[in-house]
Every structure is written in C-alpha cells, then in structure tokens.
Design a protein around this motif. Structure first.
Motif, PDB file in Angstrom:
ATOM      1  N   TYR A 112       0.856  -1.201  -0.050  1.00 48.54           N
ATOM      2  CA  TYR A 112       0.059   0.239  -0.199  1.00 48.54           C
ATOM      3  C   TYR A 112       0.857   1.247   0.043  1.00 48.54           C
ATOM      4  N   TYR A 113       1.874   1.375   0.944  1.00 42.93           N
ATOM      5  CA  TYR A 113       2.863   2.497   0.936  1.00 42.93           C
ATOM      6  C   TYR A 113       3.261   2.620  -0.563  1.00 42.93           C
ATOM      7  N   GLY A 114       3.897   1.783  -1.155  1.00 41.70           N
ATOM      8  CA  GLY A 114       4.509   1.752  -2.580  1.00 41.70           C
ATOM      9  C   GLY A 114       3.406   2.105  -3.524  1.00 41.70           C
ATOM     10  N   GLN A 115       2.230   1.711  -3.505  1.00 40.40           N
ATOM     11  CA  GLN A 115       1.352   2.098  -4.427  1.00 40.40           C
ATOM     12  C   GLN A 115       1.067   3.583  -4.404  1.00 40.40           C
ATOM     13  N   GLU A 116       0.849   3.964  -3.235  1.00 46.07           N
ATOM     14  CA  GLU A 116       0.225   5.444  -3.040  1.00 46.07           C
ATOM     15  C   GLU A 116       1.671   6.112  -3.408  1.00 46.07           C
ATOM     16  N   PHE A 117       2.748   6.001  -3.143  1.00 48.31           N
ATOM     17  CA  PHE A 117       4.033   6.675  -3.383  1.00 48.31           C
ATOM     18  C   PHE A 117       4.079   6.903  -4.974  1.00 48.31           C
ATOM     19  N   GLY A 122       5.316   9.054  -9.107  1.00 56.20           N
ATOM     20  CA  GLY A 122       5.820   8.207 -10.111  1.00 56.20           C
ATOM     21  C   GLY A 122       6.121   8.915 -11.496  1.00 56.20           C
ATOM     22  N   GLU A 123       5.256   9.950 -11.812  1.00 53.52           N
ATOM     23  CA  GLU A 123       5.633  10.574 -12.836  1.00 53.52           C
ATOM     24  C   GLU A 123       7.003  11.606 -12.700  1.00 53.52           C
ATOM     25  N   ALA A 132      18.147   4.036 -10.046  1.00 48.43           N
ATOM     26  CA  ALA A 132      18.257   3.227  -8.916  1.00 48.43           C
ATOM     27  C   ALA A 132      17.657   3.644  -7.658  1.00 48.43           C
ATOM     28  N   LEU A 133      17.119   2.563  -6.944  1.00 47.05           N
ATOM     29  CA  LEU A 133      16.437   3.218  -5.639  1.00 47.05           C
ATOM     30  C   LEU A 133      17.383   2.461  -4.668  1.00 47.05           C
ATOM     31  N   ILE A 134      18.050   3.204  -3.682  1.00 43.84           N
ATOM     32  CA  ILE A 134      18.902   2.645  -2.480  1.00 43.84           C
ATOM     33  C   ILE A 134      18.046   2.666  -1.301  1.00 43.84           C
ATOM     34  N   PRO A 135      17.864   1.427  -0.894  1.00 46.00           N
ATOM     35  CA  PRO A 135      17.148   1.629   0.693  1.00 46.00           C
ATOM     36  C   PRO A 135      18.099   1.974   1.848  1.00 46.00           C
ATOM     37  N   ILE A 158       8.093   0.115  -4.792  1.00 42.18           N
ATOM     38  CA  ILE A 158       8.253   1.286  -5.728  1.00 42.18           C
ATOM     39  C   ILE A 158       8.760   0.964  -7.164  1.00 42.18           C
ATOM     40  N   GLY A 159       9.831   0.216  -7.110  1.00 40.07           N
ATOM     41  CA  GLY A 159      10.762  -0.368  -8.001  1.00 40.07           C
ATOM     42  C   GLY A 159       9.805  -1.080  -9.109  1.00 40.07           C
ATOM     43  N   LYS A 160       9.159  -2.075  -8.592  1.00 35.69           N
ATOM     44  CA  LYS A 160       8.399  -2.975  -9.491  1.00 35.69           C
ATOM     45  C   LYS A 160       7.268  -2.173 -10.333  1.00 35.69           C
ATOM     46  N   ARG A 161       6.837  -1.144  -9.652  1.00 36.08           N
ATOM     47  CA  ARG A 161       5.578  -0.112 -10.251  1.00 36.08           C
ATOM     48  C   ARG A 161       6.265   0.561 -11.316  1.00 36.08           C
ATOM     49  N   LEU A 162       7.540   0.863 -11.297  1.00 32.27           N
ATOM     50  CA  LEU A 162       8.140   2.082 -12.105  1.00 32.27           C
ATOM     51  C   LEU A 162       9.349   1.463 -12.908  1.00 32.27           C
ATOM     52  N   GLY A 163       9.436   0.260 -12.556  1.00 30.81           N
ATOM     53  CA  GLY A 163      10.791  -0.532 -13.534  1.00 30.81           C
ATOM     54  C   GLY A 163      11.997   0.096 -13.217  1.00 30.81           C
ATOM     55  N   ILE A 164      12.110   0.386 -12.016  1.00 35.76           N
ATOM     56  CA  ILE A 164      13.507   0.857 -11.565  1.00 35.76           C
ATOM     57  C   ILE A 164      14.194   0.033 -10.749  1.00 35.76           C
TER      58      ILE A 164
END
Length: 250
Positions: A112-117, A122-123, A132-135, A158-164
């Motif tokens: 849910y957190y990732g979806q709303e982010f 996203g755009e 890249a996303l670095i935790p 986030i990454g799976k939704r944006l392809g990052i």
C-alpha cells in the motif's frame, strides 16, 4: 496465497474483505482481479492518513505555509541531497502503522505504501530519469534478527511499479547506532558519523549510476538521509533524492 494470507489494512490491521469484491464482480459474470489488487486499505480507514499537501518545502518536501520556501527544519541548513518525496504526515495512525510494519512483521503494508507513493511521485521520478532506488541500510546483525529491512520492502514496491532497479547491497551500515528518535538534532549527526559506507566490491557492478533515490520509512530531521547521501556522493553518483513513507512535522 491471498486466501491463506489475506492482506490487512495498514491502519486498523483488519483483514481486507476480498471475498465481497469477488462476489460483486461475479454479478457481472467476471472476476475483477484489478479491483482486488487496488484494495489495500479499509474504506473507513482511508482518511486516517494525511497525505503531504502543497505548498511544500523546496528541500525535504514537508508541507509549509503559503509563500514559504523552506520548512523550519531546513532553514539555515545545508543538505547534500536535492529533494525529498514524502507521502504522509507522521500522525498517530501513521506512527502505529509504521511500528507494525517495522516491528510486528506486517510486511504486506509495503504494498500500500508503495502504491500510494507511485500515485503521488511516479511521474516525477520518471522525468528525473532515476536509475536506481537505494534503501537506507540496517546494521546487518540487527536486520538478521528482524528478518527484513523495511526500507528495502518499500523500495521494492516502488521499483516494481516504475521499473527501477533496487541496489540493496551498494550502501551498507558500518556499525550499529543508537535509535535516532531519542536524540536531538546535533546528537543525531554525531550518532551517524561514519556509520555508512560503499561496498567497494559491489560498486563494480553498478557502473554508470548518476541519479538515485534513497528510500527510508520515516524522515524526521534529515540526518540519516544526509549521512547516506555524503557516502553516495563519494562515488560517481551525481544526484541523490530521498523518498519516505512519512515525514515528521516542523
């Protein structure tokens, strides 16, 4: 697996009633799987979290007053990262939600957190050409006990939704540190001095990284993000942004 381990609402913790959605869809002689995927929070709980609203601080991204460029926390300070992207204000329901996410194995909340982010930012991340996303890393022995790094779970959603891609082994925490929540701003910086470093061996596999987003669960004063950014800027990375589930008030 959804039927064996149904998702729970990140606010109240109750099981999301997927069955009702399927029954409603069956009336039209089809199963609306896309509708199921988007239902990650109880209808009655949707107003419990307060999303960050404009105008926002030009640096950290928290809500500010009209005609204000910087929040009180960022005024008179210099940060090495460029801009922050927080989703929600850190109110009591959010505090309880993140505590369950971090300490009580509610890993499913990351979805849910990732979806709303992504809905919010996203755009913008696409326009920034983020590579890249670095935790923000946990101290490894501590992560081993917990079983996961909550920042990494959020980043993966986030990454799976944006392809990052996710670089979860590029930056690491050199030593254990005191919990930041019990420290003032100056103590936070001292606590994190030298706490983060780049894995020199893994760095060889991430050549060409220039624009990245650091991902964490909560942004408070920016001390953690700042120390991580300083470590990243010692490499070929040129631009660092910050993403967080929630951000504290001024």
């Amino acid at each position: 697996m959804r039927w064996l381990y149904p998702p729970r609402c990140p606010v109240c913790g109750d099981i999301i009633r997927i069955v009702e959605k399927v029954e409603q869809a069956d009336k039209d002689n089809y199963v609306n799987f896309n509708r199921q995927e988007t239902e990650k929070i109880c209808t009655a709980c949707k107003e419990a979290f307060y999303q960050v609203q404009p105008p926002v601080c030009c640096l950290c991204g928290r809500t500010v007053g009209q005609d204000e460029e910087l929040c009180m926390n960022c005024q008179g300070r210099q940060f090495s990262y460029i801009h922050g992207f927080p989703v929600w204000i850190y109110n009591q329901p959010m505090k309880r939600s993140i505590a369950a996410f971090k300490y009580h194995n509610r890993r499913e909340y990351a979805s849910y957190y990732g979806q709303e982010f992504v809905k919010m930012y996203g755009e913008r991340l696409k326009k920034l050409s983020i590579q890249a996303l670095i935790p923000v890393p946990m101290y490894f022995p501590k992560q081993k006990v917990r079983g996961y790094n909550q920042a990494e779970l959020f980043a993966r959603e986030i990454g799976k939704r944006l392809g990052i891609c996710i670089c979860n082994d590029y930056l690491f925490r050199v030593r254990n540190t005191k919990p930041q929540k019990s420290l003032d701003d100056r103590q936070r910086y001292r606590n994190l001095q030298g706490a983060f470093a780049i894995d020199k061996e893994k760095r060889k596999y991430y050549t060409g990284l220039k624009r990245v987003v650091l991902v964490d669960d909560i942004y408070t004063t920016g001390s953690t993000i700042e120390m991580c950014t300083r470590a990243l800027l010692q490499t070929d990375i040129e631009k660092v942004y910050a993403a967080s589930i929630s951000i504290g008030g001024n």
